[in-house]
Design a protein around this motif. Structure first.
Motif, short mmCIF file in Angstrom:
data_model
loop_
_atom_site.label_atom_id
_atom_site.label_comp_id
_atom_site.label_asym_id
_atom_site.label_seq_id
_atom_site.Cartn_x
_atom_site.Cartn_y
_atom_site.Cartn_z
N LYS A 1 0.84 -1.19 0.00
CA LYS A 1 0.00 0.00 0.00
C LYS A 1 0.88 1.24 0.00
CE LYS A 1 -4.23 -1.74 2.15
NZ LYS A 1 -5.28 -1.45 3.16
N ALA A 2 0.39 2.29 -0.70
CA ALA A 2 1.12 3.55 -0.76
C ALA A 2 0.15 4.71 -0.59
CB ALA A 2 1.86 3.68 -2.09
N VAL A 3 0.56 5.67 0.24
CA VAL A 3 -0.17 6.93 0.37
C VAL A 3 0.71 7.99 -0.27
CG1 VAL A 3 -1.15 8.62 1.96
CG2 VAL A 3 -1.26 6.18 2.51
N VAL A 4 0.18 8.67 -1.29
CA VAL A 4 0.99 9.55 -2.12
C VAL A 4 0.37 10.94 -2.17
CG1 VAL A 4 2.23 9.72 -4.31
CG2 VAL A 4 1.41 7.49 -3.53
N GLY A 5 1.13 11.94 -1.73
CA GLY A 5 0.66 13.31 -1.74
C GLY A 5 1.55 14.22 -2.56
N ASP A 6 1.12 15.48 -2.72
CA ASP A 6 1.87 16.52 -3.43
C ASP A 6 2.22 16.04 -4.85
OD1 ASP A 6 1.74 18.09 -1.10
OD2 ASP A 6 3.48 17.06 -0.28
N THR A 7 3.50 16.07 -5.21
CA THR A 7 3.92 15.59 -6.54
C THR A 7 4.72 14.30 -6.44
OG1 THR A 7 5.94 16.94 -6.48
CG2 THR A 7 3.96 17.94 -7.46
N ALA A 8 4.54 13.56 -5.36
CA ALA A 8 5.30 12.32 -5.14
C ALA A 8 4.82 11.23 -6.08
CB ALA A 8 5.17 11.88 -3.69
N ARG A 9 5.65 10.18 -6.17
CA ARG A 9 5.32 9.06 -7.06
C ARG A 9 5.67 7.75 -6.39
NH1 ARG A 9 8.07 7.78 -12.98
NH2 ARG A 9 6.65 6.09 -13.61
N ALA A 10 4.76 6.79 -6.47
CA ALA A 10 4.98 5.44 -5.96
C ALA A 10 4.92 4.46 -7.13
CB ALA A 10 3.93 5.08 -4.92
N GLU B 1 -1.73 15.92 -8.44
CA GLU B 1 -0.41 15.77 -9.05
C GLU B 1 0.31 14.50 -8.60
OE1 GLU B 1 -1.32 18.63 -7.42
OE2 GLU B 1 -1.95 19.63 -9.28
N ALA B 2 -0.20 13.82 -7.59
CA ALA B 2 0.42 12.59 -7.11
C ALA B 2 0.24 11.48 -8.15
CB ALA B 2 -0.19 12.17 -5.79
N GLU B 3 1.17 10.52 -8.14
CA GLU B 3 1.14 9.45 -9.15
C GLU B 3 1.47 8.12 -8.50
OE1 GLU B 3 3.49 8.17 -13.29
OE2 GLU B 3 3.57 10.24 -12.56
N ALA B 4 0.78 7.09 -8.95
CA ALA B 4 1.04 5.72 -8.50
C ALA B 4 0.97 4.80 -9.70
CB ALA B 4 0.05 5.29 -7.43
N ASP B 5 2.02 4.03 -9.90
CA ASP B 5 2.09 3.08 -11.02
C ASP B 5 2.25 1.67 -10.45
OD1 ASP B 5 2.19 5.19 -13.05
OD2 ASP B 5 4.17 5.59 -12.22
N SER B 6 1.47 0.74 -10.95
CA SER B 6 1.50 -0.62 -10.41
C SER B 6 1.42 -1.63 -11.55
CB SER B 6 0.33 -0.83 -9.45
OG SER B 6 0.34 -2.13 -8.91
#
Length: 238
Positions: free
Chosen positions: A118-127, A156-161
């Motif tokens: 699990k990832a919590v992603v804020g601002d311009t961060a990327r997981a 603007e946050a990004e999550a790639d899986s």
């Protein structure tokens, strides 16, 4: 076995680690890795685990710091009747980037593995999460499931899986999945309607989301330390 990686803010530095675990037949290992590096850190690590028969392997990774973090895990289940539980949690803000790569191979029959990230992603961060389960020929009765979930706190946050399965046996139960979304407005409204301020309500929902990962730690003191790290991260966002 507990690894803790910490460092100061405002300083650029690099960490490279490698850990090889050989888990014998009927052995048990609980491995926890916590990354709370400074905001200028580059952290790269590799874990290689070879697990015997009728063993128990629990691994938990927790990231709440660092500028760029990459964790690689290569797990080989070599003996029958083994159970593995692999979990990961990331709390990212600012321009942080955290990448998890997992490759788990079932090479023996009648084994079980669960992978939850699990990832919590804020601002311009990327997981980023990329995971692969391979079931080798002859590894019948394998029971393996992989799940990746991400909670985005900004536009603007990004999550790639990218979860994958590669199966060469016919008598198995295997599955994988991934979800990405924002905080549920209905749940947020439910808490706010009971007098909880918006920021506190969001914090409670984030705690509930990442809490499943923290609860995977068998040791009470470790769970308390992870909870403290989570609350510290939430406090810095307020």
């Amino acid at each position: 076995l507990v690894e803790s990686h910490q460092g100061p803010d405002g300083t650029e530095y690099q960490v490279n680690t490698a850990l090889q675990l050989v888990v014998g037949d009927e052995a048990r290992i609980d491995h926890v890795k916590v990354v709370t590096e400074g905001n200028g850190a580059l952290h790269i690590s590799s874990l290689l685990a070879n697990i015997g028969a009728r063993a128990t392997f629990n691994q938990l990774g927790f990231v709440a710091g660092g500028s760029l973090v990459r964790n690689q895990l290569f797990v080989h289940i070599a003996g029958e009747g083994t159970v593995a539980d692999i979990r990961g949690g990331s709390l990212l803000a600012g321009a942080q980037h955290a990448d998890t790569t997992l490759a788990i191979e079932h090479a023996a029959e009648n084994c079980q593995s669960r992978e939850t990230f699990k990832a919590v992603v804020g601002d311009t961060a990327r997981a980023v999460f990329q995971g692969k389960i391979t079931v080798s020929p002859g590894a019948q009765k394998t029971d393996a499931k992989m799940m990746s979930r991400a909670l985005l706190l900004s536009d603007e946050a990004e999550a790639d899986s990218k979860p994958e399965l590669e199966i060469f046996a016919d008598d198995v139960q295997c599955g994988h999945g991934t979800t990405t979304g924002a905080i549920d407005d209905e749940l947020l409204f439910y808490l706010m309607a009971r007098g909880i301020p918006p920021d506190e309500a969001k914090a409670l929902l984030i705690q509930a989301f990442i809490g499943e990962i923290i609860e995977g730690a068998a040791n009470e003191s470790v769970r308390a330390a992870l909870t403290e790290a989570m609350l510290g991260w939430l406090g810095r966002r307020e």
